[in-house]
Scaffold this active site. Structure first.
Site, PDB file in Angstrom:
ATOM      1  N   HIS A 170       0.859  -1.186   0.000  1.00 21.62           N
ATOM      2  CA  HIS A 170       0.000   0.000   0.000  1.00 21.62           C
ATOM      3  C   HIS A 170       0.894   1.234   0.000  1.00 21.62           C
ATOM      4  O   HIS A 170       1.593   1.488   0.971  1.00 21.62           O
ATOM      5  CB  HIS A 170      -0.909  -0.001   1.234  1.00 21.62           C
ATOM      6  N   ARG A 208      -0.255   4.375  -0.533  1.00 20.16           N
ATOM      7  CA  ARG A 208      -1.022   5.475   0.042  1.00 20.16           C
ATOM      8  C   ARG A 208      -1.112   6.727  -0.830  1.00 20.16           C
ATOM      9  O   ARG A 208      -1.740   7.692  -0.426  1.00 20.16           O
ATOM     10  CB  ARG A 208      -0.474   5.876   1.417  1.00 20.16           C
ATOM     11  N   ASN A 234      -6.408   0.850  -3.191  1.00 21.06           N
ATOM     12  CA  ASN A 234      -7.338   1.520  -2.267  1.00 21.06           C
ATOM     13  C   ASN A 234      -6.772   2.855  -1.791  1.00 21.06           C
ATOM     14  O   ASN A 234      -6.634   3.113  -0.609  1.00 21.06           O
ATOM     15  CB  ASN A 234      -7.683   0.612  -1.078  1.00 21.06           C
ATOM     16  N   ASN A 250      -5.483  -6.843   9.342  1.00 18.25           N
ATOM     17  CA  ASN A 250      -6.614  -7.527   8.735  1.00 18.25           C
ATOM     18  C   ASN A 250      -6.133  -8.211   7.461  1.00 18.25           C
ATOM     19  O   ASN A 250      -5.646  -7.528   6.577  1.00 18.25           O
ATOM     20  CB  ASN A 250      -7.717  -6.516   8.417  1.00 18.25           C
ATOM     21  N   ASP A 304       2.003  -7.089   2.415  1.00 20.52           N
ATOM     22  CA  ASP A 304       0.836  -6.287   2.786  1.00 20.52           C
ATOM     23  C   ASP A 304       1.297  -5.053   3.594  1.00 20.52           C
ATOM     24  O   ASP A 304       0.696  -4.686   4.592  1.00 20.52           O
ATOM     25  CB  ASP A 304      -0.196  -7.097   3.577  1.00 20.52           C
ATOM     26  N   HIS A 349       0.600   3.572   8.291  1.00 20.88           N
ATOM     27  CA  HIS A 349      -0.364   4.440   8.985  1.00 20.88           C
ATOM     28  C   HIS A 349       0.400   5.442   9.827  1.00 20.88           C
ATOM     29  O   HIS A 349       1.536   5.193  10.230  1.00 20.88           O
ATOM     30  CB  HIS A 349      -1.304   3.623   9.884  1.00 20.88           C
ATOM     31  N   PHE A 386      -6.231  -0.899  10.697  1.00 16.77           N
ATOM     32  CA  PHE A 386      -5.493  -2.147  10.498  1.00 16.77           C
ATOM     33  C   PHE A 386      -4.227  -1.862   9.701  1.00 16.77           C
ATOM     34  O   PHE A 386      -4.243  -1.047   8.780  1.00 16.77           O
ATOM     35  CB  PHE A 386      -6.341  -3.124   9.669  1.00 16.77           C
ATOM     36  N   GLY A 387      -3.143  -2.560   9.990  1.00 17.78           N
ATOM     37  CA  GLY A 387      -1.986  -2.469   9.113  1.00 17.78           C
ATOM     38  C   GLY A 387      -0.642  -2.534   9.808  1.00 17.78           C
ATOM     39  O   GLY A 387      -0.485  -2.079  10.936  1.00 17.78           O
TER      40      GLY A 387
END
Lengths: 179, 328, 431
Positions: C62, C64, C94, C277, C304, C308, C322-323
């Site tokens: 991710h 971001r 996402n 998650n 994954d 954050h 989550f993360g």
């Protein structure tokens, strides 16, 4: 740790103390004997037992005071030992009150005890009986009845040991590093 | 507390405490999970000493004079707040109160921000109620002030369990071998969790009772047994602690209706008659009369619900006193 | 004169099965030769005692960007990648706005080019906005460079939408990656079980993952589309995939470092850095996942990597996002879970980080062969080091491995024939 008074000498001091107190016991008002935890409580119990035996005509109430919460050094300690309840389940207003403690030194315990007593009511008079007066007062407080006067240096603690609590009896000098 | 008039030395015998050498040194009380059995007993024994204060004409002692207890309630509570406020006031502490409805999930001030702000004002003890499990636990390493958990989500409510355990010990003299049933919504109950942990540590047996939707099967890992039938266990327990049921639970299909819940898991005179004669009926309050308990049970001779409330004060005084003595 | 000469390394190329001491030569962005010769080069590196392998590939990152550049950017994620030995990462869609159209795919590629670190291959949304309702323009996104499609963060709940997505993806021969989680069985914050019960936190049961996985496999059976199960977490899922592979279904799966190393017991203490998650599960699940990697049921290892901000991860456990981030340190984590535990050797593990993920997104990557793009990672398998999240190239610090002592680390990363990363003070490898 050095022994300063033997069990017999403790008994003698206690006899002296009793004799002094006995002379002033009033007959016209209720008497309240309050022992300060832990060893003042035992000494008070011994005095009360003898008073009851020798003066059955007197009305004597007996209580125990735990002054932990009233101490002025409360916030200087690390860790909290078990605190036990104060047991004064009678009306202390207008009594002739005898506070009993083992050793009178700085006077701070007695100040705390007077503060605590104040929360329970208003005795007519409060008298102070101690087994040992070792001097070193930091507050304007004096004992009315004294079993024995001892002198000891500022780095020396005087420990009273009593059968009921310590399984031995005597008065001891303990050298300790100045706090 | 005995209040008979004593004319001799009968009530003032010198006694040794159970462990006079034990010193309470713990800064925070966030849960019973963290406490040793010795620490739990120390709180209970200290609370015994504080019971007497409430019987005096001047119900105040100067133990926390000049200190400030900050009550931070991120979730509503009237009774727990009152009990803590009164406990603090009997110890001569000042209290400040802050209510913050939950913490913002997106941006905005976090719980940590709020707590650090209040800490900067100079307070001595935090009492924290929070809707989120673990909220006080996450704070203990980040602030210097002692933290008392007044309930965190469905996780723990240590002072409630302590007062429950105090009440049982007061009534039965011991916890060892006592068998306690906790009935109701175990899954969402912080009272249940703290009680299970504390009771087990002190040697009591615990059976939790409710439908499988409200009693997670893995709760047995906490050392308790499970029963799905209240009737089955009535005759075998010394204490029945009835949990308050939250009405919103039946909307999420955890049970079909209040009526059904009450018929299966409610305490009534008929069920009480099948219990041991001296069974203790407890409830953390507030009671939904006619749901968890009928009035005749709640107000009957086996109920010690009001004693729980009274004892709560002494227990909370003890807790506030102990944590505030642990440092400096 | 060639550009780079890497001498005396243990050259491992899982795609061809090569595993020998050799010199690797790079010219014009490609591997020009692997052999014993040592021609003059602009840079020569002594790789004695080191592993020289294809650049590592992470299918699940991710970045971001766009939307949460305060947490991570494509540039910082790419820097973290090469610091961890990865030359290719797949950017999850996402973002805000989500990568659900041609423009957003091109944006990722443009940002990747500007960063000039690792290859950042965009993954597009299956559905518009990742909302699970209408199919996104998969064909045009694929043309623009999207290598796969997923609604990761959530699973595609609707069975009809999922079936159509698979049919459509089959047409363009691109993989559908699913975050298996039935939303109706979701609502927790950690693994359901004794730990969650004790902590008073709502649980996420493995059944939510397994139910969606089973449904999807029924649809895969009917459509023949390529399907990749992301970050599977339970013993049940491993078994379901094992059976599907035995039936010959075109299914692949990935496992993350955290699911191979941590259990739900880590959540005791309420540190949101363990909130992830799918959630950390039981020791039995960890064991089953390791077995799955070992026996080939699980094809790939993927981080994954989910950055954050500090303030978000300082919230209450149930409210925090989550993360976990692990790009910078993933290789050492995989080695700990799989190599040092005795399950497999470096060559077998590296297959899960090179040729296997490449086969899913781009078969021209993930190999160390003459003529292949010069994406090369040099690994010191004996390097002992301590994870320091504060020194990550990633912007994020939500890493539960901070302070862990690991063995094995990438000491140099070459992408497209250029050095993108070299570990400072690794030992003098430059001649």
């Amino acid at each position: 740790m050095r022994k300063k008074l033997t069990a017999e000498q403790v008994q003698t001091a206690l006899d002296t103390l009793y004799g002094a107190v006995e002379k002033q016991l009033p007959s016209d008002r209720p008497i309240a004997v309050i022992g300060i935890r832990t060893r003042g409580e035992i000494l008070a119990a011994r005095l009360v037992e003898r008073m009851g035996r020798e003066h059955p005509e007197l009305s004597i109430n007996h209580g125990v005071l735990d002054i932990t919460f009233y101490r002025d050094d409360l916030s200087r300690r690390r860790g909290a030992p078990l605190v036990r309840a104060t047991e004064i389940d009678f009306d202390i207003d207008d009594t002739w009150m005898l506070l009993v403690d083992d050793v009178l030194a700085t006077g701070r315990s007695i100040r705390a005890a007077l503060g605590a007593i104040h929360d329970f009511g208003r005795p007519q008079v409060v008298r102070l009986a101690v087994l040992i007066d070792r001097g070193g007062r930091e507050l304007p407080i004096a004992a009315d009845f004294i079993g024995k006067k001892l002198t000891a240096g500022p780095d020396t603690r005087i420990q009273v040991r009593l059968r009921e609590h310590d399984d031995k009896e005597g008065v001891f000098l303990v050298e300790c590093a100045s706090e | 507390m005995m209040t008979k008039k004593a004319s001799s030395s009968s009530n003032a015998r010198p006694s040794k405490s159970k462990n006079p050498k034990f010193l309470w040194t713990r800064k925070d009380l966030v849960g019973l999970d963290e406490l040793s059995s010795e620490e739990i007993v120390h709180v209970l024994d200290t609370a015994v000493s504080f019971q007497e204060v409430s019987t005096r004409s001047i119900k105040k002692i100067p133990a926390l004079r000049g200190k400030v207890v900050a009550l931070l309630f991120f979730e509503d509570s009237t009774r727990t707040r009152m009990s803590f406020e009164l406990a603090a006031s009997r110890l001569s502490a000042d209290t400040v109160f802050l209510s913050g409805k939950g913490s913002s999930t997106s941006k905005g001030e976090t719980t940590l921000d709020t707590v650090r702000n209040v800490e900067a004002m100079g307070v001595d003890v935090f009492v924290i109620r929070h809707s989120q499990s673990g909220a006080p636990h996450q704070l203990v390493d980040k602030v210097n002030v002692p933290i008392v958990n007044a309930g965190d989500g469905p996780h723990e409510h240590p002072t409630q369990a302590l007062l429950d355990i105090f009440t049982i010990r007061q009534k039965l003299g011991t916890l060892e071998g006592v068998r306690v049933a906790i009935v109701g919504d175990i899954a969402h109950s912080r009272v249940a969790r703290s009680n299970i942990i504390g009771l087990r540590k002190l040697g009591a047996e615990v059976v939790v009772v409710g439908p499988p939707t409200l009693v997670p099967a893995t709760i047995t890992a906490m050392g308790c047994e499970i029963s799905h039938s209240l009737d089955d266990i009535l005759g075998e327990v010394d204490v029945i602690n009835m949990l308050r049921i939250q009405f919103e639970r039946f909307s999420s299909n955890l049970f079909p209706s209040l009526r059904e819940y009450s018929s299966l898991f409610g305490m009534n005179a008929d069920r009480l008659s099948k219990c041991r004669k001296d069974v203790l009926i407890m409830h953390p309050g507030p009671i939904n009369r006619g749901v968890e308990l009928t009035s005749e049970v709640a107000d009957g001779p086996n109920s010690c619900i009001l004693q729980q409330v009274t004892n709560g004060l002494a227990v909370r005084m003890a807790v506030l006193y102990l944590v505030s003595q642990s440092r400096h | 004169m060639i550009d780079i000469l890497i001498t005396n390394g243990r050259v491992i190329d899982p795609a061809s099965g090569r595993d020998e001491i050799a010199n690797v030569m790079v010219a014009n962005g490609f591997v020009s030769k692997i052999g014993k010769t040592a021609p003059k080069a602009r840079r020569t590196i002594d790789a004695s005692g080191k592993i020289v392998c294809p650049g590592l590939i992470d299918l699940h990152v991710h970045c971001r960007e766009p939307g949460h550049e305060e947490e991570e950017t494509i540039a910082t994620a790419a820097s973290a990648a090469v610091a961890g030995g990865f030359t290719t990462i797949c950017a999850m869609p996402n973002t805000h706005p989500p990568q659900d159209d041609e423009t957003s795919i091109l944006y990722v590629l443009q940002r990747m080019a500007r960063a000039g670190k690792a290859r950042v291959l965009p993954v597009g949304c299956i559905t518009k906005g990742g909302e699970g309702k209408e199919l996104a323009e998969m064909g045009m996104m694929h043309e623009a460079g999207a290598v796969a499609f997923t609604d990761d963060g959530t699973g595609v709940a609707g069975s009809t939408v999922m079936q159509r997505a698979l049919q459509y993806a089959q047409m363009i021969d691109v993989v559908i990656m699913q975050h298996c989680q039935d939303p109706d069985l979701f609502g927790g914050v950690m693994n359901s079980g004794a730990v969650a019960v004790r902590l008073g936190l709502p649980g996420i049961a493995a059944s939510g993952e397994e139910i969606m996985l089973r449904r999807d496999l029924e649809l895969v059976k009917r459509t023949g589309a390529r399907y990749h199960a992301m970050h599977i977490s339970s013993a049940g899922s491993v078994e379901i995939i094992r059976q599907a592979k035995a039936q010959g279904l075109p299914v692949t799966a990935e496992a993350t470092p955290h699911h191979l190393l941590l259990t739900d017991a880590a959540c005791i203490g309420y540190d949101p850095n363990y909130k992830i998650n799918p959630p950390l599960r039981s020791a039995g699940d960890v064991e089953a996942l390791r077995q799955g990697v070992s026996d080939g049921t699980i094809d790939c290892l993927a981080t994954d990597h989910a950055p954050h901000s500090k303030e978000e991860k300082e919230m209450e456990f149930a409210l925090a996002p989550f993360g976990i981030v692990s790009l910078d340190c993933a290789l050492g984590l995989y080695a700990r879970a799989l190599v040092h535990s005795g399950l497999m050797d470096w060559g077998e593990m590296l297959a899960k980080l090179t040729v296997n993920p490449a086969a899913i997104i781009d078969p021209t990557l993930g190999m160390l062969q003459e003529g292949a793009p010069a994406d090369i990672t040099i690994i010191d398998p004996d390097k002992r080091w301590t994870v320091n999240a504060n020194k990550f190239a990633s912007k994020a610090r939500n890493c539960p491995y901070h302070g862990w002592k690991l063995k094995g680390r990438a000491i140099a990363t070459i992408a497209g024939g250029e050095f993108k990363f070299q570990l400072q003070n690794a030992s003098r490898i430059d001649k």
